[in-house]
Design a protein around this motif. Structure first.
Motif, PDB file in Angstrom:
ATOM      1  N   HIS A   1       8.102  -2.157   3.196  1.00 29.28           N
ATOM      2  CA  HIS A   1       9.408  -2.801   3.088  1.00 29.28           C
ATOM      3  C   HIS A   1       9.877  -3.107   4.503  1.00 29.28           C
ATOM      4  CE1 HIS A   1      10.276   1.449   3.807  1.00 29.28           C
ATOM      5  NE2 HIS A   1      11.495   1.092   4.230  1.00 29.28           N
TER       6      HIS A   1
ATOM      7  N   PRO B   1       8.477  -6.377  -0.629  1.00 36.11           N
ATOM      8  CA  PRO B   1       7.705  -7.483  -1.199  1.00 36.11           C
ATOM      9  C   PRO B   1       6.673  -7.003  -2.226  1.00 36.11           C
ATOM     10  CG  PRO B   1       6.730  -6.839   0.857  1.00 36.11           C
ATOM     11  CD  PRO B   1       7.966  -5.975   0.678  1.00 36.11           C
ATOM     12  N   SER B   2       6.192  -7.937  -3.006  1.00 31.28           N
ATOM     13  CA  SER B   2       5.070  -7.635  -3.893  1.00 31.28           C
ATOM     14  C   SER B   2       3.807  -7.511  -3.045  1.00 31.28           C
ATOM     15  CB  SER B   2       4.888  -8.747  -4.926  1.00 31.28           C
ATOM     16  OG  SER B   2       4.416  -9.929  -4.283  1.00 31.28           O
ATOM     17  N   ARG B   3       2.809  -6.870  -3.606  1.00 34.65           N
ATOM     18  CA  ARG B   3       1.517  -6.745  -2.931  1.00 34.65           C
ATOM     19  C   ARG B   3       0.958  -8.134  -2.602  1.00 34.65           C
ATOM     20  NH1 ARG B   3      -1.882  -3.097  -6.231  1.00 34.65           N
ATOM     21  NH2 ARG B   3      -0.789  -1.543  -4.979  1.00 34.65           N
ATOM     22  N   ASP B   4       0.998  -9.044  -3.569  1.00 35.51           N
ATOM     23  CA  ASP B   4       0.445 -10.389  -3.354  1.00 35.51           C
ATOM     24  C   ASP B   4       1.166 -11.133  -2.237  1.00 35.51           C
ATOM     25  OD1 ASP B   4      -1.403  -9.946  -5.359  1.00 35.51           O
ATOM     26  OD2 ASP B   4      -0.273 -11.056  -6.890  1.00 35.51           O
TER      27      ASP B   4
ATOM     28  N   THR C   1       1.452  -0.496  -1.386  1.00 29.22           N
ATOM     29  CA  THR C   1       2.407  -1.354  -2.117  1.00 29.22           C
ATOM     30  C   THR C   1       2.340  -0.962  -3.585  1.00 29.22           C
ATOM     31  OG1 THR C   1       0.719  -3.091  -2.272  1.00 29.22           O
ATOM     32  CG2 THR C   1       2.396  -3.342  -0.549  1.00 29.22           C
ATOM     33  N   ARG C   2       3.353  -1.356  -4.311  1.00 31.69           N
ATOM     34  CA  ARG C   2       3.407  -1.017  -5.759  1.00 31.69           C
ATOM     35  C   ARG C   2       3.279  -2.288  -6.575  1.00 31.69           C
ATOM     36  NH1 ARG C   2       4.538   4.154  -5.365  1.00 31.69           N
ATOM     37  NH2 ARG C   2       5.958   4.859  -3.776  1.00 31.69           N
TER      38      ARG C   2
END
Length: 165
Positions: A64, A144-147, A164-165
């Motif tokens: 984050h 953020p998202s992993r992607d 990341t989750r």
């Protein structure tokens, strides 16, 4: 992990959205007006805030970033590693702990706008404090998202997948 449960109870910690446990222990009574803050802020902020933060076992603090510098202070337990991807895309590890011969220090800083995550050794725990100035507000928090993070920093794909989750 009796010690972890004792800390959660005695410090009245609650689950943090990024992982781990926390409790705000200080928020200054005075605030900085919006006119006195850099443009990246959308409202007034407390002068300073501080939390307890606890990680244990396989749990981690997911990548984050926030709009302020964040000082991390080691209090108890095992080494905590803060994983940082700076604005230029460079990755580094900042180690908090009491073993200076292993590169650990009692205090580290993460600069405003850098992506960061945290982890402890498997089966371990760490109690740290985090101080933010101007004070923390969830409006300044981005996870953020992993992607999305991998699209920005594909060279750090392994650590991004892990934290990341």
């Amino acid at each position: 992990m009796d010690r972890v449960e004792d800390l959660i109870q005695s410090l009245a910690l609650q689950e943090h959205p990024e992982g781990g446990w926390y409790r705000e222990v200080y928020r200054s009574d005075e605030s900085i007006p919006l006119i006195g803050l850099p443009e990246r802020f959308d409202g007034e902020r407390a002068f300073c805030t501080s939390i307890y933060f606890l990680l244990s076992g396989e749990d981690f603090s997911a990548f984050h970033r926030i709009k302020q510098d964040e000082l991390w202070h080691f209090h108890d337990g095992d080494r905590l590693t803060v994983h940082v991807i700076d604005r230029a895309g460079n990755y580094c590890e900042k180690k908090l702990g009491r073993n200076s011969e292993q590169g650990e220090t009692f205090q580290q800083v993460v600069e405003a706008g850098d992506w960061f995550a945290a982890s402890v050794p498997s089966g371990g725990y760490a109690l740290v404090g985090c101080t933010v100035a101007p004070g923390f507000d969830f409006a300044d928090f981005e996870m953020p998202s992993r992607d999305a993070l991998q699209a920005l920093y594909p060279q750090h794909s392994n650590i991004i997948k892990r934290l990341t989750r």
